[in-house]
Write a protein that holds these residues in place. Structure first.
Motif, PDB file in Angstrom:
ATOM      1  N   GLY A   1       4.088   3.404 -18.253  1.00  0.00           N
ATOM      2  CA  GLY A   1       4.257   2.373 -17.245  1.00  0.00           C
ATOM      3  C   GLY A   1       2.986   2.204 -16.420  1.00  0.00           C
ATOM      4  N   ALA A   2       2.873   1.088 -15.759  1.00  0.00           N
ATOM      5  CA  ALA A   2       1.722   0.811 -14.909  1.00  0.00           C
ATOM      6  C   ALA A   2       2.211   0.074 -13.665  1.00  0.00           C
ATOM      7  N   THR A   3       1.498   0.267 -12.574  1.00  0.00           N
ATOM      8  CA  THR A   3       1.894  -0.328 -11.296  1.00  0.00           C
ATOM      9  C   THR A   3       0.712  -1.050 -10.670  1.00  0.00           C
ATOM     10  N   ASN A   4       0.949  -2.256 -10.194  1.00  0.00           N
ATOM     11  CA  ASN A   4      -0.069  -2.992  -9.461  1.00  0.00           C
ATOM     12  C   ASN A   4       0.013  -2.638  -7.981  1.00  0.00           C
ATOM     13  N   ILE A   5      -1.100  -2.210  -7.438  1.00  0.00           N
ATOM     14  CA  ILE A   5      -1.192  -1.929  -6.005  1.00  0.00           C
ATOM     15  C   ILE A   5      -2.087  -3.009  -5.398  1.00  0.00           C
ATOM     16  N   TYR A   6      -1.566  -3.772  -4.476  1.00  0.00           N
ATOM     17  CA  TYR A   6      -2.341  -4.883  -3.931  1.00  0.00           C
ATOM     18  C   TYR A   6      -3.238  -4.404  -2.796  1.00  0.00           C
ATOM     19  N   ALA A   7      -4.508  -4.780  -2.899  1.00  0.00           N
ATOM     20  CA  ALA A   7      -5.498  -4.346  -1.923  1.00  0.00           C
ATOM     21  C   ALA A   7      -6.434  -5.508  -1.602  1.00  0.00           C
ATOM     22  N   ARG A   8      -7.338  -5.285  -0.656  1.00  0.00           N
ATOM     23  CA  ARG A   8      -8.289  -6.326  -0.254  1.00  0.00           C
ATOM     24  C   ARG A   8      -9.702  -5.756  -0.294  1.00  0.00           C
ATOM     25  N   GLY A   9     -10.577  -6.403  -1.038  1.00  0.00           N
ATOM     26  CA  GLY A   9     -11.961  -5.961  -1.111  1.00  0.00           C
ATOM     27  C   GLY A   9     -12.690  -6.298   0.171  1.00  0.00           C
ATOM     28  N   MET A  10     -13.311  -5.324   0.814  1.00  0.00           N
ATOM     29  CA  MET A  10     -13.970  -5.537   2.093  1.00  0.00           C
ATOM     30  C   MET A  10     -15.266  -6.336   1.939  1.00  0.00           C
ATOM     31  N   TYR A  11     -15.913  -6.215   0.785  1.00  0.00           N
ATOM     32  CA  TYR A  11     -17.156  -6.967   0.568  1.00  0.00           C
ATOM     33  C   TYR A  11     -16.855  -8.415   0.193  1.00  0.00           C
ATOM     34  N   SER A  12     -15.964  -8.582  -0.780  1.00  0.00           N
ATOM     35  CA  SER A  12     -15.639  -9.943  -1.236  1.00  0.00           C
ATOM     36  C   SER A  12     -14.648 -10.650  -0.326  1.00  0.00           C
ATOM     37  N   GLU A  13     -13.910  -9.845   0.471  1.00  0.00           N
ATOM     38  CA  GLU A  13     -12.863 -10.368   1.348  1.00  0.00           C
ATOM     39  C   GLU A  13     -11.807 -11.132   0.558  1.00  0.00           C
ATOM     40  N   GLN A  14     -11.556 -10.639  -0.663  1.00  0.00           N
ATOM     41  CA  GLN A  14     -10.543 -11.258  -1.517  1.00  0.00           C
ATOM     42  C   GLN A  14      -9.450 -10.248  -1.845  1.00  0.00           C
ATOM     43  N   ASP A  15      -8.223 -10.743  -1.951  1.00  0.00           N
ATOM     44  CA  ASP A  15      -7.107  -9.890  -2.361  1.00  0.00           C
ATOM     45  C   ASP A  15      -7.144  -9.732  -3.870  1.00  0.00           C
ATOM     46  N   ARG A  16      -6.983  -8.494  -4.320  1.00  0.00           N
ATOM     47  CA  ARG A  16      -6.942  -8.259  -5.761  1.00  0.00           C
ATOM     48  C   ARG A  16      -6.079  -7.034  -6.047  1.00  0.00           C
ATOM     49  N   PRO A  17      -5.385  -7.011  -7.181  1.00  0.00           N
ATOM     50  CA  PRO A  17      -4.530  -5.873  -7.522  1.00  0.00           C
ATOM     51  C   PRO A  17      -5.337  -4.725  -8.135  1.00  0.00           C
ATOM     52  N   ILE A  18      -4.868  -3.513  -7.880  1.00  0.00           N
ATOM     53  CA  ILE A  18      -5.416  -2.315  -8.522  1.00  0.00           C
ATOM     54  C   ILE A  18      -4.328  -1.770  -9.438  1.00  0.00           C
ATOM     55  N   LEU A  19      -4.646  -1.630 -10.697  1.00  0.00           N
ATOM     56  CA  LEU A  19      -3.671  -1.124 -11.666  1.00  0.00           C
ATOM     57  C   LEU A  19      -3.682   0.400 -11.642  1.00  0.00           C
ATOM     58  N   PHE A  20      -2.505   0.983 -11.430  1.00  0.00           N
ATOM     59  CA  PHE A  20      -2.373   2.442 -11.364  1.00  0.00           C
ATOM     60  C   PHE A  20      -1.540   2.918 -12.544  1.00  0.00           C
ATOM     61  N   CYS A  21      -2.034   3.966 -13.241  1.00  0.00           N
ATOM     62  CA  CYS A  21      -1.327   4.483 -14.418  1.00  0.00           C
ATOM     63  C   CYS A  21      -1.576   5.976 -14.550  1.00  0.00           C
ATOM     64  N   VAL A  22      -0.546   6.715 -14.932  1.00  0.00           N
ATOM     65  CA  VAL A  22      -0.661   8.162 -15.180  1.00  0.00           C
ATOM     66  C   VAL A  22      -0.415   8.415 -16.659  1.00  0.00           C
ATOM     67  N   VAL A  23      -1.328   9.140 -17.295  1.00  0.00           N
ATOM     68  CA  VAL A  23      -1.234   9.420 -18.731  1.00  0.00           C
ATOM     69  C   VAL A  23      -1.552  10.888 -18.978  1.00  0.00           C
ATOM     70  N   SER A  24      -1.309  11.342 -20.194  1.00  0.00           N
ATOM     71  CA  SER A  24      -1.674  12.704 -20.562  1.00  0.00           C
ATOM     72  C   SER A  24      -3.179  12.786 -20.811  1.00  0.00           C
ATOM     73  N   LYS A  25      -3.687  14.004 -20.927  1.00  0.00           N
ATOM     74  CA  LYS A  25      -5.124  14.184 -21.133  1.00  0.00           C
ATOM     75  C   LYS A  25      -5.614  13.484 -22.394  1.00  0.00           C
ATOM     76  N   LYS A  26      -4.860  13.617 -23.464  1.00  0.00           N
ATOM     77  CA  LYS A  26      -5.300  13.040 -24.735  1.00  0.00           C
ATOM     78  C   LYS A  26      -5.226  11.513 -24.734  1.00  0.00           C
ATOM     79  N   GLU A  27      -4.429  10.943 -23.815  1.00  0.00           N
ATOM     80  CA  GLU A  27      -4.275   9.493 -23.769  1.00  0.00           C
ATOM     81  C   GLU A  27      -5.327   8.803 -22.906  1.00  0.00           C
ATOM     82  N   ILE A  28      -6.028   9.582 -22.077  1.00  0.00           N
ATOM     83  CA  ILE A  28      -6.974   8.944 -21.157  1.00  0.00           C
ATOM     84  C   ILE A  28      -8.127   8.282 -21.907  1.00  0.00           C
TER      85      ILE A  28
END
Length: 288
Positions: free
Chosen positions: A227-254
């Motif tokens: 599974g993956a999760t979008n975390i919504y954040a705001r870039g301080m330099y660009s001043e634009q909202d953009r999502p950060i994709l968060f995912c947890v995987v095993s070592k071999k899957e990275i």
């Protein structure tokens, strides 16, 4: 797991852990002259000094018990029986096993092996005790009591000083070389006990910043079944909202995760770090 079963499981962990710790102290540390701190370290010093003075060493279990009794009485008076009950059991069990385990030199004439293997065993035993929601008392209690007189210092800081003094006492009795090897054992204990508590099955967590998060997430879910999760954040330099994709995987899957991100968006910004313990679907079962 029901409440009563959980309590029984905790006491089994404490019993096994104290037995392993007692074996390490009596059959590895004591014969090698390694003083790693704590009341057991004091017991090793007292035994050596008494052997030199009288020819008969004071048993480890006797010194451990004698030192812990006043500390427990003080802790009981200040904290109450409920808060110290499990630690009381663990400390009594450690003294018991120090008394019944036969004296046997497990590692002969090899300080490095004694430090490393003793540290591994002690760390595993201490990890089991901590998993049972207890400690083995001793300097832990003394540090908590001293903090009442020195509130500007944390219990961990006071404990570090106490154990340091005990290690120095060991250096005075056995020599500086033995103290340096004892530090290797202390390091091993810390790493193994932490791993016992935090989990051995390390995973990787990844944060992906890309304009093509949806495509990357789709591939991750399809190819890695993660599974993956979008975390919504705001870039301080660009001043634009953009999502950060968060995912947890095993070592071999990275490795595959990074390949997928690069294939879809070569300009993607990927951050990878360790996740020491992951509980839930697709990983270790979350204990109730």
């Amino acid at each position: 797991m029901t409440g009563m079963k959980r309590i029984w499981a905790d006491f089994v962990r404490m019993t096994m852990g104290t037995a392993i710790m007692a074996f390490a102290v009596k059959c590895i540390y004591d014969p090698a002259g390694l003083v790693t701190g704590g009341v057991s370290g004091i017991a090793i010093v007292v035994k050596s000094l008494s052997e030199t003075a009288t020819g008969t060493g004071v048993p480890l279990w006797l010194t451990t018990t004698a030192l812990n009794i006043p500390l427990f009485l003080a802790a009981f008076r200040i904290q109450g029986m409920k808060s110290v009950l499990r630690t009381l059991y663990a400390t009594a069990a450690l003294s018991f096993f120090l008394g019944v385990i036969p004296e046997w030199i497990f590692v002969k004439d090899d300080l490095l092996l004694s430090a490393v293997f003793g540290g591994l065993l002690s760390g595993a035993g201490f990890g089991l005790v901590l998993g049972g929601q207890a400690t083995t008392g001793g300097t832990d209690f003394l540090a908590a009591l001293l903090r009442r007189a020195f509130p500007h210092y944390s219990v961990a800081e006071i404990l570090l000083v106490l154990d340091g003094v005990i290690v120095l006492a060991g250096a005075a009795v056995f020599g500086i070389n033995y103290a340096l090897y004892a530090l290797i054992a202390v390091f091993s204990v810390s790493k193994v006990s932490d791993a016992m508590i935090e989990g051995w099955k390390f995973a990787k967590q990844a944060y992906i910043i890309s304009e093509k998060n949806e495509e990357i997430a789709s591939r991750l879910m399809k190819e890695l079944d993660r599974g993956a999760t979008n975390i919504y954040a705001r870039g301080m330099y660009s001043e634009q909202d953009r999502p950060i994709l968060f995912c947890v995987v095993s070592k071999k899957e990275i490795v595959r995760l990074k390949q997928i991100a690069a294939e879809i968006d070569p300009r993607a910004f990927v951050i990878v770090s360790d996740a020491k313990e992951v509980l839930g679907e697709g990983f270790m079962e979350l204990s109730q």
